[in-house]
Design a protein around this motif. Structure first.
Motif, PDB file in Angstrom:
ATOM      1  N   LYS A  25      -6.139  -2.204  -4.407  1.00 56.61           N
ATOM      2  CA  LYS A  25      -5.559  -3.225  -3.526  1.00 56.61           C
ATOM      3  C   LYS A  25      -6.424  -3.437  -2.278  1.00 56.61           C
ATOM      4  O   LYS A  25      -6.606  -4.568  -1.814  1.00 56.61           O
ATOM      5  CB  LYS A  25      -4.125  -2.830  -3.133  1.00 56.61           C
TER       6      LYS A  25
ATOM      7  N   CYS B 156       1.976   2.942  -3.449  1.00 57.68           N
ATOM      8  CA  CYS B 156       0.985   3.087  -4.520  1.00 57.68           C
ATOM      9  C   CYS B 156       0.376   4.482  -4.488  1.00 57.68           C
ATOM     10  O   CYS B 156       0.325   5.129  -3.435  1.00 57.68           O
ATOM     11  CB  CYS B 156      -0.143   2.073  -4.338  1.00 57.68           C
TER      12      CYS B 156
ATOM     13  N   ASN C 290      -9.161   6.156   2.014  1.00 58.68           N
ATOM     14  CA  ASN C 290      -8.756   4.768   1.821  1.00 58.68           C
ATOM     15  C   ASN C 290      -8.601   4.026   3.147  1.00 58.68           C
ATOM     16  O   ASN C 290      -8.882   2.830   3.239  1.00 58.68           O
ATOM     17  CB  ASN C 290      -7.450   4.689   1.017  1.00 58.68           C
TER      18      ASN C 290
ATOM     19  N   GLN D 188      -4.001   2.149  -4.544  1.00 57.02           N
ATOM     20  CA  GLN D 188      -4.279   1.735  -3.157  1.00 57.02           C
ATOM     21  C   GLN D 188      -5.717   1.248  -3.025  1.00 57.02           C
ATOM     22  O   GLN D 188      -5.980   0.215  -2.404  1.00 57.02           O
ATOM     23  CB  GLN D 188      -4.050   2.905  -2.200  1.00 57.02           C
ATOM     24  N   LYS D 189      -6.625   2.004  -3.596  1.00 52.32           N
ATOM     25  CA  LYS D 189      -8.036   1.641  -3.510  1.00 52.32           C
ATOM     26  C   LYS D 189      -8.277   0.263  -4.113  1.00 52.32           C
ATOM     27  O   LYS D 189      -9.020  -0.554  -3.540  1.00 52.32           O
ATOM     28  CB  LYS D 189      -8.891   2.695  -4.211  1.00 52.32           C
TER      29      LYS D 189
ATOM     30  N   GLU E  64      -3.130   6.838  -4.898  1.00 57.81           N
ATOM     31  CA  GLU E  64      -4.417   6.653  -4.229  1.00 57.81           C
ATOM     32  C   GLU E  64      -5.337   5.676  -4.960  1.00 57.81           C
ATOM     33  O   GLU E  64      -5.975   4.820  -4.338  1.00 57.81           O
ATOM     34  CB  GLU E  64      -5.123   8.003  -4.064  1.00 57.81           C
TER      35      GLU E  64
ATOM     36  N   LEU F  40       0.813  -1.225   0.000  1.00 56.49           N
ATOM     37  CA  LEU F  40       0.000   0.000   0.000  1.00 56.49           C
ATOM     38  C   LEU F  40       0.839   1.265   0.000  1.00 56.49           C
ATOM     39  O   LEU F  40       0.480   2.276  -0.610  1.00 56.49           O
ATOM     40  CB  LEU F  40      -0.944   0.011   1.212  1.00 56.49           C
ATOM     41  N   GLU F  41       1.959   1.233   0.717  1.00 60.04           N
ATOM     42  CA  GLU F  41       2.762   2.445   0.927  1.00 60.04           C
ATOM     43  C   GLU F  41       3.342   2.992  -0.376  1.00 60.04           C
ATOM     44  O   GLU F  41       3.599   4.196  -0.494  1.00 60.04           O
ATOM     45  CB  GLU F  41       3.895   2.134   1.911  1.00 60.04           C
TER      46      GLU F  41
ATOM     47  N   ILE G  69      -1.137   7.675   2.461  1.00 57.29           N
ATOM     48  CA  ILE G  69      -2.458   7.062   2.303  1.00 57.29           C
ATOM     49  C   ILE G  69      -3.506   8.102   2.687  1.00 57.29           C
ATOM     50  O   ILE G  69      -3.295   8.890   3.620  1.00 57.29           O
ATOM     51  CB  ILE G  69      -2.607   5.776   3.154  1.00 57.29           C
TER      52      ILE G  69
END
Length: 440
Positions: A40, A32, A81, A37-38, A34, A29-30, A77
Motif C-alpha cells: 500500500k 494490514c 515501513n 502495508q509495504k 507488514e 495501513l493500520e 507498523i
C-alpha cells in the motif's frame, strides 16, 4: 452528449482523485500486516510522484503524523515501513517546495530524535538505518533542528555524499543525503570546521567529474548558501574558490535546454527539472546583487537568464518574472556595466516583453525598471574619450533600433498605469514617461 472538460478542470479532478486515493490507503495501513502495508505504501508513493505542489501540500495536511506515532507505539507498523513512506514523501515535499508544520507540531519528531540518539549510542551502529532516520527527520522538519543532532549526524551524511561512484543507485543515495542536508536552514548555525572542507570537496569533485545529479549539486550549494545567510564569512569561498556565479549559470543553461517548454502548464507543475530551476531563481541567485562580481561570470549569468526568460515566457510567466527581478538586481549593481546588458541581449528581451500586448503587471513593472536603469547607465558621461565614444555609439544604435520597433509608442501607452504599478509593488518607478526614452 458529454460536456467538454478543459485541461484545468481535468487536472483538478485528477488531483482530487490522487489525494483521495492516498487518504484511503493511509487509513487502511493500520489493519494490514507488514507485507501488505509495504504494498500500500508503494502505491501511495506512486501517487505522490504524480502530484503537483498544491496536491503535495494537501496530503501533508491530511497526513496524520500523530497517527503514525501511535501505530509505532502499538506495533501496528514497522519503522522500516515508516521510513519507506516518510522518506519518499519528504523527498517530494522538499523538491516541490512545500512548507508544512504538521510534522513539527506532531509527536513524531520526538520519536525520531529518540531513535536517532539511541542508534548513535550503540557501539556497532547501523549507519544505513541511522542515515535513513535522519533523512526522514530532516526532510520533514521545518526550521530549528537540535544542534547536537546535526553535529552527530553530519559525518555520516558526508560519508555518503563524498562517494565518487556514478552508478544510478549511488547517485540516488547521494542525492537523498544532500537534499536532506539542504534542509538544514539558516536558523541552524554550524561551525565551519564541521562542514566546510567536506562540502567544498563535494562541489569541486563534481565540477571536475560531473558525478552528481542536478538536484544533488543544487542541494550541496543550497546547504552552503544557507550558511552564508546565517552570517558565516563565506563570500570568498563561494564566489571565487567555488565560482558560484559561473556554476549556477551553467546549471541554468543545462536545465533550460533539457526541459520541453511546449508542455502544458499542468505538466510543467510536476517536472522535477522545472522545480530545480525555480529553486535557483527563487532563493539561490537573488543574493548575487549584493556582491562584487567578475564581468565574465556575470555576463554568462545574464545570458542564461535571458535564455530562460525566452524559453519560459509562454507558459511559466512566474519564472519569467523571477528572471526579470534578478536582472533588475544586476542593473542596480554598480559593478555591472551597461555594455554587458546590451551584449547579452537584455534589451532585446525587454523590448519583446514591452511590445507584447498581454503583459502581466509584474513583468511590466520589472521591464520598465530595467529600461530606466539601463538608460540611466547610458546617460552617465565619462572622462575617458574612448569609453565616451563607445557610450554615444551605443546610445545612437539603441535609439535607432527602438525607433524602428515602435518602442516609444508602446511606452506612452503605459503612462496611465505607472502610478498603479508603483503603488502596487511598493518600489521606485519613475513616473516621468520621458525617462524611458533614449535621448541622443
Amino acid at each position: 452528449m458529454s460536456e467538454c472538460i478543459d485541461d484545468e478542470c481535468l487536472s483538478i479532478i485528477q488531483g482530487i482523485s490522487r489525494t483521495g486515493k492516498f487518504a484511503k490507503l493511509f487509513t487502511e495501513l493500520e489493519n494490514c500486516d507488514e507485507d501488505m502495508q509495504k504494498q500500500k505504501i508503494i502505491k501511495m508513493n506512486g501517487l505522490i510522484e504524480d502530484m503537483n505542489k498544491d496536491e503535495c501540500k494537501s496530503i501533508f495536511e491530511i497526513f496524520s503524523f500523530n497517527k503514525l506515532d501511535e501505530m509505532i507505539d502499538k506495533k501496528k507498523i514497522s519503522v522500516k515501513n515508516i521510513i519507506l513512506l516518510l522518506k519518499h514523501a519528504g523527498y517530494f515535499k522538499v523538491v516541490t517546495c512545500v512548507s508544512s508544520f504538521c510534522f513539527n507540531n506532531s509527536s513524531l519528531p520526538r520519536r525520531f530524535e529518540k531513535m536517532i540518539v539511541e542508534e548513535l549510542k550503540k557501539e556497532e551502529k547501523n549507519e544505513n538505518f541511522l542515515i535513513e532516520l535522519c533523512e526522514c527527520y530532516l526532510l520533514h522538519k521545518e526550521r530549528y533542528i537540535p544542534s547536537k543532532l546535526i553535529s552527530n549526524c553530519l559525518p555520516f551524511f558526508f560519508e555518503v555524499s563524498l562517494s565518487k561512484e556514478k552508478d544510478e543507485e549511488t547517485q540516488k543515495k547521494v542525492e537523498m543525503a544532500l537534499l536532506a542536508l539542504s534542509c538544514i536552514k539558516a536558523q541552524n548555525r554550524i561551525e565551519k570546521t564541521m562542514y566546510l572542507e567536506e562540502i567544498k570537496e563535494i562541489i569541486k569533485y563534481h565540477q571536475e567529474h560531473h558525478n552528481l545529479t542536478h538536484l544533488a549539486y543544487q542541494s550541496a550549494w543550497r546547504f552552503l548558501i544557507f550558511r552564508l545567510r546565517n552570517g558565516e564569512n563565506l563570500e570568498e569561498v563561494i564566489m571565487n574558490e567555488l565560482h558560484f556565479v559561473r556554476e549556477s549559470a551553467r546549471e541554468l543553461e543545462d536545465l533550460t535546454a533539457c526541459v520541453d517548454w511546449k508542455k502544458s502548464k499542468e505538466e510543467m507543475k510536476i517536472l522535477k527539472e522545472v522545480q530545480i530551476i525555480r529553486n535557483w531563481t527563487d532563493e539561490m541567485i537573488d543574493p548575487l546583487e549584493h556582491y562584487e562580481l567578475r564581468k565574465d561570470d556575470v555576463a554568462r549569468m545574464i545570458l542564461s537568464l535571458v535564455k530562460l526568460c525566452i524559453a519560459s515566457r509562454d507558459n511559466e510567466q512566474g519564472m519569467t518574472g523571477d528572471c526579470l527581478y534578478i536582472l533588475k538586481g544586476f542593473a542596480e549593481n554598480a559593478t555591472v556595466s551597461v555594455d554587458v546588458f546590451l551584449k547579452e541581449g537584455v534589451f532585446e528581451l525587454i523590448l519583446m516583453e514591452i511590445l507584447e500586448s498581454t503583459l502581466d503587471d509584474e513583468i511590466t513593472f520589472y521591464s520598465l525598471q530595467i529600461c530606466f536603469l539601463m538608460f540611466e547607465m547610458l546617460n552617465e558621461e565619462t572622462d575617458n574619450d574612448a569609453e565616451e565614444a563607445k557610450r554615444k555609439a551605443a546610445k545612437m544604435e539603441l535609439f535607432e533600433n527602438l525607433e524602428e520597433e515602435g518602442y516609444e509608442d508602446a511606452i506612452v501607452s503605459f503612462h496611465g498605469i505607472l502610478v498603479f504599478l508603483q503603488e502596487d509593488y511598493d518600489d521606485d518607478l519613475s513616473l516621468n514617461i520621458s525617462d524611458y526614452f533614449v535621448n541622443v
